[in-house]
Design an enzyme around this catalytic site. Structure first.
Site, mmCIF file in Angstrom:
data_model
loop_
_atom_site.group_PDB
_atom_site.id
_atom_site.type_symbol
_atom_site.label_atom_id
_atom_site.label_comp_id
_atom_site.label_asym_id
_atom_site.label_seq_id
_atom_site.Cartn_x
_atom_site.Cartn_y
_atom_site.Cartn_z
ATOM 1 N N TRP A 26 -15.239 35.879 5.075
ATOM 2 C CA TRP A 26 -14.419 37.079 5.374
ATOM 3 C C TRP A 26 -15.031 37.741 6.614
ATOM 4 O O TRP A 26 -16.247 37.855 6.717
ATOM 5 C CB TRP A 26 -14.477 38.036 4.179
ATOM 6 C CG TRP A 26 -13.386 39.061 4.154
ATOM 7 C CD1 TRP A 26 -13.306 40.178 4.920
ATOM 8 C CD2 TRP A 26 -12.232 39.080 3.297
ATOM 9 N NE1 TRP A 26 -12.188 40.899 4.613
ATOM 10 C CE2 TRP A 26 -11.502 40.253 3.608
ATOM 11 C CE3 TRP A 26 -11.745 38.247 2.294
ATOM 12 C CZ2 TRP A 26 -10.323 40.605 2.966
ATOM 13 C CZ3 TRP A 26 -10.566 38.600 1.647
ATOM 14 C CH2 TRP A 26 -9.873 39.758 1.981
ATOM 15 N N SER A 60 -17.953 38.412 0.603
ATOM 16 C CA SER A 60 -19.266 38.959 0.243
ATOM 17 C C SER A 60 -19.485 39.012 -1.271
ATOM 18 O O SER A 60 -20.610 38.883 -1.745
ATOM 19 C CB SER A 60 -19.430 40.361 0.828
ATOM 20 O OG SER A 60 -19.508 40.268 2.227
ATOM 21 N N GLU A 62 -18.941 36.945 -3.391
ATOM 22 C CA GLU A 62 -19.435 35.647 -3.883
ATOM 23 C C GLU A 62 -20.903 35.417 -3.522
ATOM 24 O O GLU A 62 -21.493 34.405 -3.936
ATOM 25 C CB GLU A 62 -18.597 34.502 -3.302
ATOM 26 C CG GLU A 62 -17.219 34.330 -3.952
ATOM 27 C CD GLU A 62 -16.245 35.454 -3.674
ATOM 28 O OE1 GLU A 62 -16.111 35.844 -2.507
ATOM 29 O OE2 GLU A 62 -15.642 35.972 -4.643
ATOM 30 N N LEU A 85 -18.693 43.849 5.520
ATOM 31 C CA LEU A 85 -17.682 44.655 4.830
ATOM 32 C C LEU A 85 -17.184 45.714 5.794
ATOM 33 O O LEU A 85 -17.984 46.424 6.414
ATOM 34 C CB LEU A 85 -18.309 45.338 3.614
ATOM 35 C CG LEU A 85 -18.711 44.402 2.471
ATOM 36 C CD1 LEU A 85 -19.676 45.095 1.516
ATOM 37 C CD2 LEU A 85 -17.470 43.932 1.721
ATOM 38 N N ILE A 86 -15.868 45.790 5.925
ATOM 39 C CA ILE A 86 -15.301 46.839 6.784
ATOM 40 C C ILE A 86 -14.340 47.660 5.938
ATOM 41 O O ILE A 86 -13.484 47.113 5.233
ATOM 42 C CB ILE A 86 -14.566 46.237 8.003
ATOM 43 C CG1 ILE A 86 -15.551 45.408 8.839
ATOM 44 C CG2 ILE A 86 -13.966 47.355 8.867
ATOM 45 C CD1 ILE A 86 -14.939 44.696 10.027
ATOM 46 N N HIS A 92 -12.298 49.002 -1.948
ATOM 47 C CA HIS A 92 -12.858 47.671 -2.187
ATOM 48 C C HIS A 92 -14.263 47.518 -1.620
ATOM 49 O O HIS A 92 -15.148 46.951 -2.246
ATOM 50 C CB HIS A 92 -11.964 46.602 -1.559
ATOM 51 C CG HIS A 92 -11.066 45.966 -2.546
ATOM 52 N ND1 HIS A 92 -9.855 46.518 -2.897
ATOM 53 C CD2 HIS A 92 -11.209 44.845 -3.278
ATOM 54 C CE1 HIS A 92 -9.283 45.754 -3.808
ATOM 55 N NE2 HIS A 92 -10.086 44.731 -4.057
ATOM 56 N N PHE A 117 -30.901 41.248 2.101
ATOM 57 C CA PHE A 117 -29.564 41.866 2.141
ATOM 58 C C PHE A 117 -29.063 41.897 3.585
ATOM 59 O O PHE A 117 -29.361 42.824 4.340
ATOM 60 C CB PHE A 117 -29.661 43.281 1.563
ATOM 61 C CG PHE A 117 -28.339 44.000 1.458
ATOM 62 C CD1 PHE A 117 -27.409 43.623 0.507
ATOM 63 C CD2 PHE A 117 -28.036 45.063 2.293
ATOM 64 C CE1 PHE A 117 -26.191 44.298 0.396
ATOM 65 C CE2 PHE A 117 -26.821 45.744 2.197
ATOM 66 C CZ PHE A 117 -25.900 45.355 1.240
HETATM 67 N N1 RBF Z 1 -15.071 40.366 1.689
HETATM 68 C C1 RBF Z 1 -15.907 40.624 2.706
HETATM 69 O O1 RBF Z 1 -16.903 39.910 2.885
HETATM 70 N N2 RBF Z 1 -15.686 41.693 3.549
HETATM 71 C C2 RBF Z 1 -14.620 42.538 3.391
HETATM 72 O O2 RBF Z 1 -14.458 43.477 4.183
HETATM 73 C C3 RBF Z 1 -13.728 42.287 2.306
HETATM 74 N N3 RBF Z 1 -12.697 43.112 2.082
HETATM 75 C C4 RBF Z 1 -11.882 42.881 1.030
HETATM 76 C C5 RBF Z 1 -10.806 43.743 0.773
HETATM 77 C C6 RBF Z 1 -9.970 43.498 -0.278
HETATM 78 C C7 RBF Z 1 -8.819 44.437 -0.517
HETATM 79 C C8 RBF Z 1 -10.192 42.373 -1.116
HETATM 80 C C9 RBF Z 1 -9.287 42.091 -2.285
HETATM 81 C C10 RBF Z 1 -11.234 41.526 -0.888
HETATM 82 C C11 RBF Z 1 -12.087 41.753 0.184
HETATM 83 N N4 RBF Z 1 -13.150 40.881 0.444
HETATM 84 C C12 RBF Z 1 -14.005 41.164 1.477
HETATM 85 C C13 RBF Z 1 -13.296 39.610 -0.293
HETATM 86 C C14 RBF Z 1 -14.242 39.689 -1.490
HETATM 87 O O3 RBF Z 1 -15.587 39.755 -1.048
HETATM 88 C C15 RBF Z 1 -14.072 38.427 -2.362
HETATM 89 O O4 RBF Z 1 -14.208 37.273 -1.568
HETATM 90 C C16 RBF Z 1 -12.715 38.359 -3.070
HETATM 91 O O5 RBF Z 1 -12.425 39.574 -3.707
HETATM 92 C C17 RBF Z 1 -12.710 37.210 -4.104
HETATM 93 O O6 RBF Z 1 -13.716 37.427 -5.099
#
Ligand code: RBF
Length: 157
Positions: A26, A60, A62, A85-86, A92, A117
Protein backbone atom coordinates in the site's frame (compact mmCIF):
# COMPACT_ATOMS: atom_id res chain seq x y z
CA UNK A 1 11.34 21.26 4.42
CA UNK A 2 12.45 19.28 7.41
CA UNK A 3 15.64 17.35 6.86
CA UNK A 4 17.44 16.24 9.93
CA UNK A 5 19.17 13.15 11.11
CA UNK A 6 17.72 12.36 14.50
CA UNK A 7 20.06 9.63 15.69
CA UNK A 8 23.80 9.35 15.13
CA UNK A 9 24.86 5.71 15.19
CA UNK A 10 28.53 4.89 15.55
CA UNK A 11 29.83 2.90 12.58
CA UNK A 12 28.39 -0.58 13.07
CA UNK A 13 29.49 -3.82 11.48
CA UNK A 14 26.56 -5.93 10.37
CA UNK A 15 28.45 -8.59 8.46
CA UNK A 16 27.35 -11.40 10.79
CA UNK A 17 23.69 -10.38 10.89
CA UNK A 18 20.64 -12.06 9.38
CA UNK A 19 17.94 -9.47 8.75
CA UNK A 20 14.28 -9.73 7.72
CA UNK A 21 12.47 -6.88 5.99
CA UNK A 22 8.72 -6.80 5.47
CA UNK A 23 7.42 -4.15 3.10
CA UNK A 24 3.78 -3.12 2.71
CA UNK A 25 2.64 -2.59 -0.88
CA UNK A 26 0.00 0.00 0.00
CA UNK A 27 1.47 3.41 -1.01
CA UNK A 28 4.08 1.55 -3.04
CA UNK A 29 5.70 4.66 -4.47
CA UNK A 30 6.70 5.58 -0.91
CA UNK A 31 7.48 2.12 0.48
CA UNK A 32 9.68 1.25 -2.53
CA UNK A 33 11.88 4.24 -1.61
CA UNK A 34 11.90 3.25 2.05
CA UNK A 35 13.05 -0.23 1.04
CA UNK A 36 15.78 1.17 -1.23
CA UNK A 37 17.04 3.43 1.59
CA UNK A 38 16.94 0.56 4.05
CA UNK A 39 18.90 -1.78 1.75
CA UNK A 40 21.47 0.96 1.16
CA UNK A 41 22.15 1.42 4.85
CA UNK A 42 22.38 -2.36 5.38
CA UNK A 43 24.90 -2.55 2.56
CA UNK A 44 26.88 0.36 4.07
CA UNK A 45 26.98 -1.53 7.37
CA UNK A 46 28.40 -4.61 5.65
CA UNK A 47 25.32 -6.82 5.84
CA UNK A 48 25.64 -9.68 3.34
CA UNK A 49 22.91 -9.69 0.65
CA UNK A 50 22.31 -13.40 1.11
CA UNK A 51 21.42 -12.74 4.76
CA UNK A 52 18.65 -10.26 3.95
CA UNK A 53 15.14 -11.73 3.57
CA UNK A 54 12.56 -9.43 2.00
CA UNK A 55 8.84 -10.15 2.05
CA UNK A 56 6.15 -7.98 0.45
CA UNK A 57 2.64 -7.93 1.88
CA UNK A 58 -0.56 -6.07 0.90
CA UNK A 59 -0.71 -3.38 3.59
CA UNK A 60 0.66 -2.24 6.92
CA UNK A 61 -1.93 -4.21 8.88
CA UNK A 62 -0.26 -7.40 7.62
CA UNK A 63 3.20 -6.42 8.91
CA UNK A 64 3.15 -8.05 12.40
CA UNK A 65 1.91 -11.43 11.12
CA UNK A 66 4.52 -11.47 8.36
CA UNK A 67 7.32 -10.38 10.67
CA UNK A 68 6.38 -13.30 12.91
CA UNK A 69 6.61 -15.68 9.93
CA UNK A 70 10.11 -14.45 9.04
CA UNK A 71 11.25 -14.81 12.66
CA UNK A 72 9.97 -18.41 12.76
CA UNK A 73 11.33 -19.48 9.40
CA UNK A 74 14.57 -17.57 8.82
CA UNK A 75 16.30 -17.34 12.22
CA UNK A 76 16.88 -13.61 11.77
CA UNK A 77 18.49 -11.33 14.38
CA UNK A 78 16.12 -8.45 13.69
CA UNK A 79 13.14 -7.61 11.49
CA UNK A 80 12.45 -4.20 9.95
CA UNK A 81 8.85 -3.55 8.93
CA UNK A 82 8.24 -0.84 6.33
CA UNK A 83 4.90 0.80 5.62
CA UNK A 84 3.24 4.11 4.94
CA UNK A 85 -0.07 5.19 6.43
CA UNK A 86 -1.67 8.33 5.08
CA UNK A 87 -4.72 9.82 6.74
CA UNK A 88 -7.92 9.46 4.70
CA UNK A 89 -11.52 10.44 5.35
CA UNK A 90 -12.01 7.75 7.98
CA UNK A 91 -9.98 6.63 10.99
CA UNK A 92 -8.46 3.57 9.35
CA UNK A 93 -4.97 4.97 9.67
CA UNK A 94 -5.31 5.25 13.46
CA UNK A 95 -6.56 1.69 13.91
CA UNK A 96 -3.88 0.29 11.64
CA UNK A 97 -1.06 2.32 13.27
CA UNK A 98 -2.22 1.17 16.69
CA UNK A 99 -2.43 -2.47 15.63
CA UNK A 100 0.97 -2.47 13.95
CA UNK A 101 2.86 -0.71 16.72
CA UNK A 102 1.31 -2.89 19.43
CA UNK A 103 1.67 -6.04 17.34
CA UNK A 104 5.36 -5.64 16.58
CA UNK A 105 6.22 -4.51 20.10
CA UNK A 106 4.58 -7.66 21.47
CA UNK A 107 6.26 -9.80 18.88
CA UNK A 108 9.69 -8.44 19.79
CA UNK A 109 9.16 -8.94 23.51
CA UNK A 110 7.72 -12.43 23.13
CA UNK A 111 10.32 -13.78 20.67
CA UNK A 112 13.40 -11.87 21.82
CA UNK A 113 13.93 -10.74 18.22
CA UNK A 114 13.72 -6.95 17.94
CA UNK A 115 11.31 -5.52 15.36
CA UNK A 116 11.99 -2.04 14.01
CA UNK A 117 8.94 0.22 13.52
CA UNK A 118 9.50 1.55 10.01
CA UNK A 119 6.03 2.89 9.36
CA UNK A 120 5.41 6.48 8.31
CA UNK A 121 2.19 7.85 9.80
CA UNK A 122 1.38 10.95 7.78
CA UNK A 123 -1.42 13.49 7.60
CA UNK A 124 -0.84 14.19 3.90
CA UNK A 125 1.08 12.61 1.04
CA UNK A 126 3.69 15.37 0.94
CA UNK A 127 4.86 14.43 4.44
CA UNK A 128 5.38 10.87 3.23
CA UNK A 129 7.31 11.99 0.15
CA UNK A 130 9.54 14.29 2.22
CA UNK A 131 10.40 11.41 4.53
CA UNK A 132 11.15 8.83 1.87
CA UNK A 133 13.59 10.56 -0.47
CA UNK A 134 17.20 11.76 -0.47
CA UNK A 135 18.96 12.65 2.76
CA UNK A 136 15.75 12.33 4.72
CA UNK A 137 14.85 8.81 3.58
CA UNK A 138 13.71 7.26 6.84
CA UNK A 139 14.25 3.80 5.37
CA UNK A 140 17.97 4.51 5.66
CA UNK A 141 17.67 5.40 9.36
CA UNK A 142 15.54 2.32 10.05
CA UNK A 143 18.21 0.17 8.40
CA UNK A 144 20.77 1.63 10.81
CA UNK A 145 18.43 1.04 13.75
CA UNK A 146 18.01 -2.55 12.54
CA UNK A 147 21.75 -3.16 12.52
CA UNK A 148 22.12 -1.58 15.97
CA UNK A 149 19.35 -3.75 17.44
CA UNK A 150 20.47 -6.91 15.65
CA UNK A 151 23.93 -6.45 17.18
CA UNK A 152 22.42 -5.74 20.58
CA UNK A 153 20.38 -8.94 20.34
CA UNK A 154 23.56 -10.88 19.52
CA UNK A 155 25.50 -9.03 22.26
CA UNK A 156 27.95 -7.66 19.73
CA UNK A 157 27.88 -3.97 20.68
N1 RBF B 1 -2.40 0.16 4.36
C1 RBF B 1 -1.29 0.92 4.40
O1 RBF B 1 -0.18 0.38 4.49
N2 RBF B 1 -1.38 2.29 4.37
C2 RBF B 1 -2.58 2.95 4.29
O2 RBF B 1 -2.60 4.18 4.25
C3 RBF B 1 -3.77 2.16 4.26
N3 RBF B 1 -4.97 2.75 4.24
C4 RBF B 1 -6.08 1.99 4.24
C5 RBF B 1 -7.35 2.59 4.23
C6 RBF B 1 -8.48 1.82 4.22
C7 RBF B 1 -9.81 2.51 4.19
C8 RBF B 1 -8.37 0.41 4.22
C9 RBF B 1 -9.60 -0.46 4.21
C10 RBF B 1 -7.15 -0.20 4.24
C11 RBF B 1 -5.99 0.57 4.24
N4 RBF B 1 -4.73 -0.04 4.24
C12 RBF B 1 -3.61 0.74 4.29
C13 RBF B 1 -4.59 -1.50 4.05
C14 RBF B 1 -4.47 -2.28 5.36
O3 RBF B 1 -3.19 -2.08 5.94
C15 RBF B 1 -4.65 -3.79 5.08
O4 RBF B 1 -3.77 -4.20 4.06
C16 RBF B 1 -6.08 -4.16 4.65
O5 RBF B 1 -7.02 -3.59 5.52
C17 RBF B 1 -6.24 -5.69 4.62
O6 RBF B 1 -6.02 -6.25 5.92
Amino acid sequence: MISKKIIEHKKLNGNKLRIGIVKAQWNNSITDNLLAGCLKSLSNAGVNKKNIFVLEVPGSFELPFSAQKIIKEKRVDVVIVLGCLIKGETRHDEYIAQAVSQGIMRLGLETGVPVIFGVLTCQIEKQAIDRSVGENNHGYFWGEAGVAMGLLKKNKT
